[in-house]
Design an enzyme around this catalytic site. Structure first.
Site, PDB file in Angstrom:
ATOM      1  N   ASP A 120       1.189  -1.175   0.411  1.00  0.00           N
ATOM      2  CA  ASP A 120      -0.337  -0.026   0.105  1.00  0.00           C
ATOM      3  C   ASP A 120       0.820   1.148   0.315  1.00  0.00           C
ATOM      4  OD1 ASP A 120      -2.526   1.276   0.174  1.00  0.00           O
ATOM      5  OD2 ASP A 120      -2.799   1.001   2.239  1.00  0.00           O
ATOM      6  N   HIS A 171      -6.580  10.373   5.203  1.00  0.00           N
ATOM      7  CA  HIS A 171      -6.189   9.351   6.347  1.00  0.00           C
ATOM      8  C   HIS A 171      -5.588   9.589   7.706  1.00  0.00           C
ATOM      9  CE1 HIS A 171      -4.358   9.082   1.939  1.00  0.00           C
ATOM     10  NE2 HIS A 171      -4.557   7.415   2.421  1.00  0.00           N
ATOM     11  N   GLY A 172      -5.832   8.988   8.557  1.00  0.00           N
ATOM     12  CA  GLY A 172      -6.166   9.222  10.370  1.00  0.00           C
ATOM     13  C   GLY A 172      -7.530   9.019  10.215  1.00  0.00           C
TER      14      GLY A 172
END
Length: 283
Positions: free
Chosen positions: A82, A180-181
């Site tokens: 990834d 993201h996150g």
């Protein structure tokens, strides 16, 4: 059951409108836990190792763990590399046993993203490995304040069409409002954009930044053209929260509690993404 490519899995997901979860593993316990959930549900798993997680788990260790548990699994497992940004490491992943790799040049100008992606596609396809790339840019949750105030760059239909045509990539990660996150603000997903891209571009679509995006949002994505949704932050957060609530005095107990948290979270997302529709492909 041997490690498999995602190509056939995505054909089923696009036909029946559901998504596969793609959890990132960062150690032996997380890899094993994710596969055990997939086996319990008797559903495929896309097991991902991100280049950014080398600080937790080295590339060589990840390869050995992913191949060991993936090849032993009783269900189809795709070992996916990834967010690869290092060309040499992506090519090494192709050579050493990953069945799927992602080249992430989404921060580069369009032409450079195309050039880098085409190079990886050409190399990987010779080895029977599929390639994912990203057009648009999924930013970080820590900078996400609102739909119009974050560091993401939404994917346009025109870019997606042109990018696929020029690269012949096997799956395409698009930016439609996730990050993201964990989020500081509330994510707003552009479902109309998703619908347009799905209708115009004949390639499996992938969503990054699934964590914290909300079950309703993610279910709608799965039902409307997204074939794979990446999950990481929610898994480790679930593990942490589970352990924080318990009193434990032994390392083994702490580990068991964290594994339970990961399993519960992943099982939940299999349900949200309606992955059980995969079985329709066998009917």
């Amino acid at each position: 059951m041997m490690l498999v490519s995602s190509k056939e899995l995505y054909k089923v997901s696009r036909k029946y409108n559901f998504a596969f979860p793609a959890p990132n593993f960062v150690d032996q316990n997380s890899a094993k836990a994710c596969i055990e959930v997939a086996e319990e549900l008797n559903l495929p798993l896309i097991l991902a190792y991100a280049q950014a997680h080398k600080e937790f788990l080295s590339f060589d260790e990840a390869v050995e763990l992913g191949k060991y548990y993936g090849e032993k699994a009783k269900v189809p497992v795709v070992l996916h590399f990834d967010h690869g940004t290092d060309k040499d490491l992506i090519m090494k992943a192709v050579d050493i046993g990953f069945k799927s790799v992602m080249i992430d040049a989404s921060s580069d100008p369009f032409e450079e993203n195309v050039r880098k992606t085409r190079e990886i596609v050409k190399y990987a396809h010779l080895k029977g490995v599929v390639v994912e790339a990203e057009i648009g840019h999924v930013g970080g949750g820590e900078t996400y304040k609102s739909k119009d105030d974050n560091d993401s760059r939404y994917t346009t239909v025109e870019e997606a069409e042109k990018f696929f045509e020029l690269t012949e990539v096997d799956s395409l990660a698009i930016s439609i409002g996730t990050a993201h996150g964990a989020y500081k603000g509330k994510p707003v997903i552009d479902f109309e954009r998703l619908k347009e891209i799905r209708s115009k571009v004949d390639v499996p679509l992938v969503l990054h930044g699934g964590s914290s995006s909300g079950d309703d949002n993610l279910k709608r994505c799965a039902l409307n053209g997204i074939s794979k949704i990446n999950i990481y932050t929610d898994l480790v957060t679930a593990a942490y929260k589970k352990a924080a609530k318990m009193e434990w005095k032994r390392y083994s107990i702490s580990t068991e509690i964290k594994i339970k948290g990961i399993k519960e979270c992943l099982k939940h997302y299999y349900s949200v993404f309606e992955t059980e529709k995969y079985r329709k492909g066998d009917e």
